[in-house]
Design a protein around this motif. Structure first.
Motif, mmCIF file in Angstrom:
data_model
loop_
_atom_site.group_PDB
_atom_site.id
_atom_site.type_symbol
_atom_site.label_atom_id
_atom_site.label_comp_id
_atom_site.label_asym_id
_atom_site.label_seq_id
_atom_site.Cartn_x
_atom_site.Cartn_y
_atom_site.Cartn_z
ATOM 1 N N PHE A 4 0.923 -1.406 0.034
ATOM 2 C CA PHE A 4 0.024 -0.079 -0.095
ATOM 3 C C PHE A 4 0.982 1.372 0.024
ATOM 4 N N ASN A 5 0.857 1.926 -0.999
ATOM 5 C CA ASN A 5 1.721 3.123 -1.225
ATOM 6 C C ASN A 5 0.922 4.173 -0.593
ATOM 7 N N THR A 6 1.265 4.975 0.439
ATOM 8 C CA THR A 6 0.611 5.985 0.991
ATOM 9 C C THR A 6 0.866 7.446 0.532
ATOM 10 N N ARG A 7 1.797 7.432 -0.422
ATOM 11 C CA ARG A 7 1.933 8.774 -1.289
ATOM 12 C C ARG A 7 1.618 9.933 -0.384
ATOM 13 N N GLY A 10 -6.465 -4.320 7.584
ATOM 14 C CA GLY A 10 -5.376 -4.748 8.460
ATOM 15 C C GLY A 10 -4.198 -3.761 7.941
ATOM 16 N N LEU A 11 -4.457 -2.842 6.837
ATOM 17 C CA LEU A 11 -3.359 -1.793 6.332
ATOM 18 C C LEU A 11 -3.044 -0.767 7.623
ATOM 19 N N LEU A 44 3.123 0.520 3.179
ATOM 20 C CA LEU A 44 2.634 -0.581 4.245
ATOM 21 C C LEU A 44 2.320 -1.813 3.416
ATOM 22 N N LYS A 45 3.120 -2.738 4.079
ATOM 23 C CA LYS A 45 3.022 -4.083 3.462
ATOM 24 C C LYS A 45 2.423 -5.237 4.252
ATOM 25 N N GLN A 46 1.720 -5.949 3.855
ATOM 26 C CA GLN A 46 0.913 -6.991 4.594
ATOM 27 C C GLN A 46 0.866 -8.342 3.799
ATOM 28 N N ASP A 47 1.145 -9.548 4.757
ATOM 29 C CA ASP A 47 1.257 -10.723 4.297
ATOM 30 C C ASP A 47 -0.187 -11.453 4.776
#
Length: 318
Positions: free
Chosen positions: A110-113, A210-211, A126-129
């Motif tokens: 997820f790119n928060t820019r 969840g991000l 933000l990276k989620q598995d």
């Protein structure tokens, strides 16, 4: 505030689970490319952003891949959503066993820019598995299409948000970086008119899927589980072309914690929605495009704008 990091044991277990899922899918995909699978196109759904088969934002009771009874199948997908202020890329693999059990792994970036920049964290991702499992417990969407019996499945998704520059903020809000979603889905296919209806009820603590972590406790916010409904309706215009809509309930657990932190309603959330078209140019390929409305995401940094935009996804299933 010093951010907490997962223990070496947790990191080792997560890495081992991810490696095992990837290796399993890779081993299965090659021989299955030539398997004589018999599932009707699009009746296994497409890959959601969490990896489970269904619509783009919600799991259905169907078991993904092209495998039917007595067969094993595999699928891979890549998806991309771009809204007014954010970007999300999701990739994943899934394995379907005997049209009964589905195992999946998805990774989200997820790119928060501009939001990351406003928080003093330019370039924040933000990276989620997400490790998922789904079990069909009753019904058969195809064989029961001339009755009122839906296909029913239960599922679990274990989610882990990787460490980032946002750790200290989430910790201050009382949000965790690991959570588990439980859900039950019922899918009914009316084959003659070509209508598919799905309802999912999810028990979750996830903030924005969840991000933004799981739960919250600052200011007495309720960090417990909530039941959230999800509804999908799809219409098969042709055997290989479908259009539909989805609505997914989203917890609003960060609103009170954000108010306690002096942000007012700056962390509120609302339901996700999409209008999609799915096309299968061949038995093993499906392409999906959608208009998405994810509601406000950290509206304190985006002037309260709703996050509307486009979503595209490609799935290869065997």
């Amino acid at each position: 505030m010093t951010p907490q990091h997962p223990s070496p044991r947790l990191r080792t277990r997560a890495a081992s689970a991810i490696a095992l899922a990837c290796s399993t899918a890779a081993l299965l995909a090659a021989p299955l490319a030539h398997a004589d699978t018999g599932k009707l196109v699009l009746t296994g759904g497409v890959s959601s952003v969490e990896g489970a088969a269904g619509g783009g934002i919600s799991p259905w009771a169907v078991i993904g891949t092209q495998a039917t009874d007595g067969q094993t199948g595999a699928s891979v997908h890549i998806s991309r959503a771009v809204t007014r202020d954010y970007g999300l890329t999701a990739t994943g693999v899934a394995v379907g066993l005997n049209d009964r059990l589905e195992l999946s792994l998805a990774r989200q970036d997820f790119n928060t820019r501009a939001t990351g920049t406003a928080l003093g964290l330019p370039g924040l991702h933000l990276k989620q598995d997400i490790l998922g499992a789904k079990l069909r417990v009753a019904g058969d969407a195809i064989l029961d299409s001339d009755t009122l019996m839906p296909q029913v499945a239960v599922g679990v998704q274990v989610k882990h948000l990787r460490s980032s520059g946002l750790d200290a903020t989430l910790q201050a809000l009382g949000a965790k970086r690991t959570g588990v979603d439980l859900y039950v889905s019922a899918t009914k296919l009316f084959l003659a008119p070509g209508i598919l209806v799905n309802g999912t009820l999810r028990a979750t603590r996830a903030n924005q899927n969840g991000l933004l972590g799981f739960g919250a406790s600052l200011g007495g916010a309720d960090g417990g589980y909530e039941l959230q409904p999800e509804v999908s309706v799809a219409w098969l215009l042709r055997p290989n072309l479908a259009v539909g809509v989805e609505v997914r309930g989203m917890p609003d657990k960060l609103r009170r914690a954000g108010a306690a932190a002096g942000l007012g309603d700056g962390l509120r959330a609302s339901h996700w929605k999409d209008v999609f078209v799915a096309w299968s140019p061949s038995k093993n390929v499906s392409l999906t495009a959608a208009y998405v409305d994810l509601g406000p995401i950290v509206p304190a940094t985006t002037n309260g704008r709703r996050q509307t935009g486009a979503y595209v996804s490609a799935q290869f299933a065997f």
